[in-house]
Structures are given as structure tokens and as C-alpha cells.
Design a protein around this motif. Structure first.
Motif, PDB file in Angstrom:
ATOM      1  N   TYR A  55      10.133  13.356  -7.136  1.00 48.36           N
ATOM      2  CA  TYR A  55       9.034  13.123  -6.175  1.00 48.36           C
ATOM      3  C   TYR A  55       7.534  13.583  -6.876  1.00 48.36           C
ATOM      4  O   TYR A  55       6.589  13.173  -6.900  1.00 48.36           O
ATOM      5  CB  TYR A  55       9.134  13.640  -4.919  1.00 48.36           C
ATOM      6  N   GLY A 235       7.801  13.339  11.140  1.00 47.86           N
ATOM      7  CA  GLY A 235       7.541  11.996  11.185  1.00 47.86           C
ATOM      8  C   GLY A 235       7.419  11.388  12.606  1.00 47.86           C
ATOM      9  O   GLY A 235       7.909  11.895  13.624  1.00 47.86           O
ATOM     10  N   TYR A 295       3.217  12.937   9.571  1.00 46.72           N
ATOM     11  CA  TYR A 295       3.930  11.999   8.782  1.00 46.72           C
ATOM     12  C   TYR A 295       4.127  10.614   9.597  1.00 46.72           C
ATOM     13  O   TYR A 295       4.855  10.635  10.544  1.00 46.72           O
ATOM     14  CB  TYR A 295       5.465  12.242   8.150  1.00 46.72           C
ATOM     15  N   PHE A 297       4.910   6.584   9.982  1.00 48.69           N
ATOM     16  CA  PHE A 297       5.461   5.436   9.403  1.00 48.69           C
ATOM     17  C   PHE A 297       4.736   4.088   9.494  1.00 48.69           C
ATOM     18  O   PHE A 297       4.446   3.760  10.712  1.00 48.69           O
ATOM     19  CB  PHE A 297       7.100   5.565   9.757  1.00 48.69           C
ATOM     20  N   LEU A 319       3.680   7.004   5.169  1.00 49.76           N
ATOM     21  CA  LEU A 319       4.945   6.728   4.761  1.00 49.76           C
ATOM     22  C   LEU A 319       4.834   5.031   4.996  1.00 49.76           C
ATOM     23  O   LEU A 319       5.306   4.668   5.838  1.00 49.76           O
ATOM     24  CB  LEU A 319       6.131   7.377   5.321  1.00 49.76           C
ATOM     25  N   TRP A 336       2.086   7.179  -4.108  1.00 52.33           N
ATOM     26  CA  TRP A 336       2.202   8.386  -4.580  1.00 52.33           C
ATOM     27  C   TRP A 336       0.842   9.121  -4.675  1.00 52.33           C
ATOM     28  O   TRP A 336       0.923  10.427  -5.095  1.00 52.33           O
ATOM     29  CB  TRP A 336       3.145   8.549  -5.748  1.00 52.33           C
ATOM     30  N   TYR A 339      -0.473   7.389  -0.546  1.00 57.85           N
ATOM     31  CA  TYR A 339       0.583   7.376   0.487  1.00 57.85           C
ATOM     32  C   TYR A 339       1.847   7.435  -0.277  1.00 57.85           C
ATOM     33  O   TYR A 339       1.942   7.351  -1.484  1.00 57.85           O
ATOM     34  CB  TYR A 339       0.473   5.995   1.234  1.00 57.85           C
ATOM     35  N   ILE A 340       2.911   7.552   0.245  1.00 61.84           N
ATOM     36  CA  ILE A 340       4.326   7.615  -0.209  1.00 61.84           C
ATOM     37  C   ILE A 340       5.334   6.192   0.217  1.00 61.84           C
ATOM     38  O   ILE A 340       5.145   6.160   1.471  1.00 61.84           O
ATOM     39  CB  ILE A 340       4.942   9.062   0.287  1.00 61.84           C
ATOM     40  N   VAL A 342       8.142   3.951   0.875  1.00 56.93           N
ATOM     41  CA  VAL A 342       9.553   4.047   1.381  1.00 56.93           C
ATOM     42  C   VAL A 342      10.569   2.777   1.269  1.00 56.93           C
ATOM     43  O   VAL A 342       9.560   1.852   1.505  1.00 56.93           O
ATOM     44  CB  VAL A 342       9.426   4.493   2.669  1.00 56.93           C
ATOM     45  N   VAL A 349      14.945   8.251   2.995  1.00 57.24           N
ATOM     46  CA  VAL A 349      13.831   8.715   4.002  1.00 57.24           C
ATOM     47  C   VAL A 349      14.030  10.094   4.649  1.00 57.24           C
ATOM     48  O   VAL A 349      13.013  10.868   4.514  1.00 57.24           O
ATOM     49  CB  VAL A 349      13.925   7.677   5.094  1.00 57.24           C
ATOM     50  N   ILE A 352      12.823  12.433   1.888  1.00 56.85           N
ATOM     51  CA  ILE A 352      11.400  12.289   1.607  1.00 56.85           C
ATOM     52  C   ILE A 352      10.654  12.962   2.604  1.00 56.85           C
ATOM     53  O   ILE A 352       9.545  13.674   2.524  1.00 56.85           O
ATOM     54  CB  ILE A 352      10.991  10.711   1.712  1.00 56.85           C
ATOM     55  N   ALA A 356       8.427  16.492   2.195  1.00 50.46           N
ATOM     56  CA  ALA A 356       7.247  16.703   2.968  1.00 50.46           C
ATOM     57  C   ALA A 356       6.964  18.076   3.544  1.00 50.46           C
ATOM     58  O   ALA A 356       5.955  18.876   3.393  1.00 50.46           O
ATOM     59  CB  ALA A 356       6.811  15.672   3.771  1.00 50.46           C
TER      60      ALA A 356
END
Length: 419
Positions: A55, A235, A295, A297, A319, A336, A339-340, A342, A349, A352, A356
Motif C-alpha cells: 500500500y 468504515g 472511511y 465506501f 474507498l 491512491w 482515494y483508495i 477497492v 477490504v 485496507i 487505514a
């Protein structure tokens, strides 16, 4: 006694230093991303660094790539690359053949249930309202068209107001979203929802999420109420079960509530708890309530999700699940860095989320970069500018070298009151 006083002063100084706020709100933008620095400060165990190496490298590479980007200074839209991408397919086709097909554009509109817009002497025309599939969506589109009407030549163009693209190989059609994994030839335009037309979301947004210019301010206030240091380090996802793609996240939430809260709400198809994976449906929340979590989604819906741009403005880490469906502004979002990403199978997940939680300062910077980009670049002015550049490029390519006359059954579009 003198030595004792010196020692006492040193101890007091160290105690004060230990209470200094090191949250992202007080950090310099020039955070050093060299991996061991983060692990020393956040984990204090260098042996754990290999767990997050992949990461860290992805983030470092994204930063380097971002620094090497060159900007287009030819007075074009900040999102102009997407316009170039969309027209690349058509520039390799026989333009004369395409123009000949567009002569019967009214028939095409009826066949594919599209809206045919005409610009004549800086006035806008289309089918009557009873012939529109989703009138409110047209209202959202027309707000921007009327704003730029004085800049447009006489022209015609076909607009799709369905969620999914048309993917016609021989007819250029404007759509709000398309898939990168299929041969979608649609030309992207900014979704109607920037001004009007939804989407309606249950009891919290019964008439639609609302104008982007207003939501920007609402979410910015929520971000200020929930700065990074006050957000919950978990998240979050709240939405309906439009597909089983979201199930693994909801199940992970039930098994590991310390990692995330992910619950299903009702949708129109809901009949029993079986439709929400065996649990009663959760209550719906306005977008600003999402901002209390670090976080957030984002999943696609039927096509691209209208929610994505809103999530960024919370100042939380986005995410983003999947890379298939896009809107016109996605091309400028860098994984990256803003945002990250997935994968749709959600296989990584849990790692990740743990990454975080254990690299707070690092991911807070990604959150800030994503928020700043959307706040500074995805403005109403830039949305309007995109429409203008898009249609002028369309005219340049498909202007059919004939006088445009209003269809006998068409009506002039007038400016409406604000929604």
C-alpha cells in the motif's frame, strides 16, 4: 538544586510536546511519505512495515505520478481529457456516414427513446414534455444548456436520460455514465443531478439529492463539524441492496463492527428481511451524517454512483469499489492519491481498513487531497464549462453543414424556476 530545576524544566517540556495535536488538520502539506518514518511514528515497530509495504508503494507511486502530471493551459476544461477520450472513437469513423444518419435524428430519438435537442438562433428546442422519459432529468440538463446557449451554433444532438449507456456504434449519443469494460461509445455529459432530476432517496431525499451548489455548502459545513480528529475511525456504508456485490462488506461489518458499519436500507423492491440479508433494514441518513466516519465506501448503482462526489466533500477517505463505471470527472481522480481503490470482489477490504486505521496521518492526507480536488475543480462553473466545450467539439465533428430548422412538433425550452 540548580540541576534539579533543569531536569524539571526538561520533563515539563517533554510532557507538553507529547500533547501536541498531530492530527491532519495541523500537518504541513509536505508530509514525508518515506515508509519507515510513518511506521516509526504510528506503529513504533519497524518489523510490521512489510505488512503495509504494497500500500505504501502504491501511494508513493501515485504521488510521484501526480507530481509529474502536466496541466493543459490552452484554456480548455480541467476535464478536457475525457472529451478527447470520448471523441477518439468517432474520429476514426466515417464522419460523412455519421452525418447522413443524423439527418433522421428525430426518428433515432423515437427509436432509442432519446431527447433530441436543437439549437437555433441561440434558442433551445426539443420534444414536448409528454414525450420525455424523465422530465426532471431534462430540466437538470437544460439548466446548463440555457446558460451556454449564446455560445452555441445552430446544431442538433441526441441525449440519453436513462441510467445506462446506449452503446451505439454508428450514432453518437450523449450519456451521463458508461462502462470502461465494454465498448461503450457514448459521449459523457455532466449528469442532470448537478441541478435537478434526482436521484430520489427514500425519506431523506424524496425529491432528489438536490443541487450541487447547495450540497457543496451543506457537506462543507458537515466536514467542519467533523474534522479528521473527531471522525470515528471506522468504515461506513449505508445504501440499498441493488446487487449482491455489496454483501461481503455488510457481512464483514456484522463480524467486525470495530472495523466498519455497513448496513442495507429498504428500496422499492424490499419485501422482507431476506431482501436486506436477513437483518431488518437500517434507517436512511442524509449525506452529511456520513461525515462522522473516516472511511466512506462508494459502490456503483445501476451505472455510476451519484454519491461519489458527495463523499469526497466530507473530508473522509473515500474507498471507491470497482473501476468500471465512470462519469465525466472520474478521469482526473487518481487512485491512491485522491482515494483508495477497492476491487469489486472486496477480497482485500479488511486489510485496507486495518491499513487505514494503522496509518492515520498517511490516509488523512489522501482524504484531504480528494476533498480539495472535488471542492476546487468540480464547481458549477466547471460543469457549465464542460458542457460548452463538449458541444462545441461535437459541432466541430458532426456539424452537418445544413440549415437546422425546428421540428414542427417541437417546443422552445424556457428557463425554469430554481428547484
Amino acid at each position: 538544586m540548580k540541576t534539579f530545576c533543569v531536569h524539571l524544566i526538561i520533563i515539563i517540556y517533554l510532557l507538553l510536546c507529547s500533547k501536541t495535536d498531530t492530527s491532519s488538520e495541523y500537518e504541513s502539506d509536505n508530509i514525508n511519505h518515506e515508509k519507515t518514518k510513518y511506521f516509526r511514528e504510528e506503529n513504533d515497530i519497524l518489523s510490521t512495515s512489510t505488512k503495509w509495504d504494497k500500500y505504501i508503494r502504491l501511494i508513493e507511486n501515485a504521488e510521484e505520478s501526480h507530481l509529474n502530471q502536466t496541466s493543459d493551459d490552452n484554456h480548455r476544461s480541467i476535464f478536457c481529457q475525457q472529451i478527447d477520450n470520448d471523441f477518439a472513437y468517432w474520429k476514426n469513423q466515417s464522419i460523412d456516414d455519421i452525418k447522413s444518419r443524423l439527418i433522421v435524428s428525430e426518428t433515432l430519438a423515437k427509436t432509442y427513446r432519446l431527447t433530441l435537442y436543437q439549437v437555433i438562433n441561440h434558442r433551445l428546442y426539443r420534444q414536448t414534455e409528454d414525450q420525455l422519459i424523465f422530465p426532471a432529468r431534462n430540466y437538470g440538463i437544460e439548466h446548463f444548456l440555457l446558460n451556454i446557449i449564446d455560445s452555441l451554433p445552430d446544431m442538433e444532438f441526441l441525449v440519453n436520460t436513462y441510467d445506462w449507456p446506449q452503446n451505439q456504434l454508428n450514432i453518437p449519443i450523449l450519456s451521463f455514465s458508461k462502462s470502461l469494460l465494454s465498448r461503450d461509445t457514448d459521449i459523457l455529459y455532466p449528469a442532470w443531478a448537478f441541478w435537478d432530476g434526482g436521484p430520489a432517496l427514500g425519506s431523506v431525499y424524496p425529491t432528489g439529492i438536490g443541487r450541487w451548489d447547495i450540497m457543496r455548502q451543506t457537506l462543507n459545513k458537515a466536514r467542519q463539524n467533523y474534522p479528521w480528529s473527531k471522525k470515528e475511525s471506522r468504515g461506513f456504508f449505508r445504501g440499498s441492496r441493488t446487487s449482491s456485490e455489496r454483501d461481503p462488506l455488510v457481512l464483514l461489518s456484522r463480524n467486525h463492527p470495530e472495523l466498519l458499519e455497513a448496513q442495507y436500507t429498504k428500496n422499492q423492491a424490499w419485501k422482507s428481511d431476506a431482501d436486506t440479508l436477513g437483518y431488518p433494514p437500517a434507517g436512511e441518513l442524509k449525506h452529511e451524517a456520513f461525515c462522522q466516519f473516516k472511511y466512506l465506501f462508494n459502490f456503483r448503482g445501476v451505472a455510476a454512483s451519484f454519491r461519489l462526489r458527495h463523499l469526497f466533500l466530507c473530508g473522509s477517505l473515500v474507498l471507491h469499489v470497482g473501476s468500471d463505471w465512470i462519469e465525466f470527472f472520474y478521469e482526473r481522480l487518481q487512485p491512491w492519491y485522491h482515494y483508495i481503490p477497492v476491487t469489486t470482489d472486496l477480497h482485500d477490504v479488511e486489510n485496507i481498513l486495518l491499513f487505514a486505521q494503522n496509518n492515520d496521518r498517511l490516509v488523512s492526507k489522501i482524504a484531504r487531497q480528494g476533498r480539495d480536488f472535488i471542492w476546487n475543480s468540480l464547481t458549477m462553473e466547471n460543469v457549465e464549462g464542460y458542457w460548452k466545450e463538449l458541444l462545441l467539439e461535437y459541432y466541430k465533428l458532426f456539424g452537418n453543414d445544413r440549415k437546422i430548422t425546428m421540428k414542427t412538433n417541437f417546443v422552445q425550452v424556457e428557463r425554469r424556476s430554481k428547484p
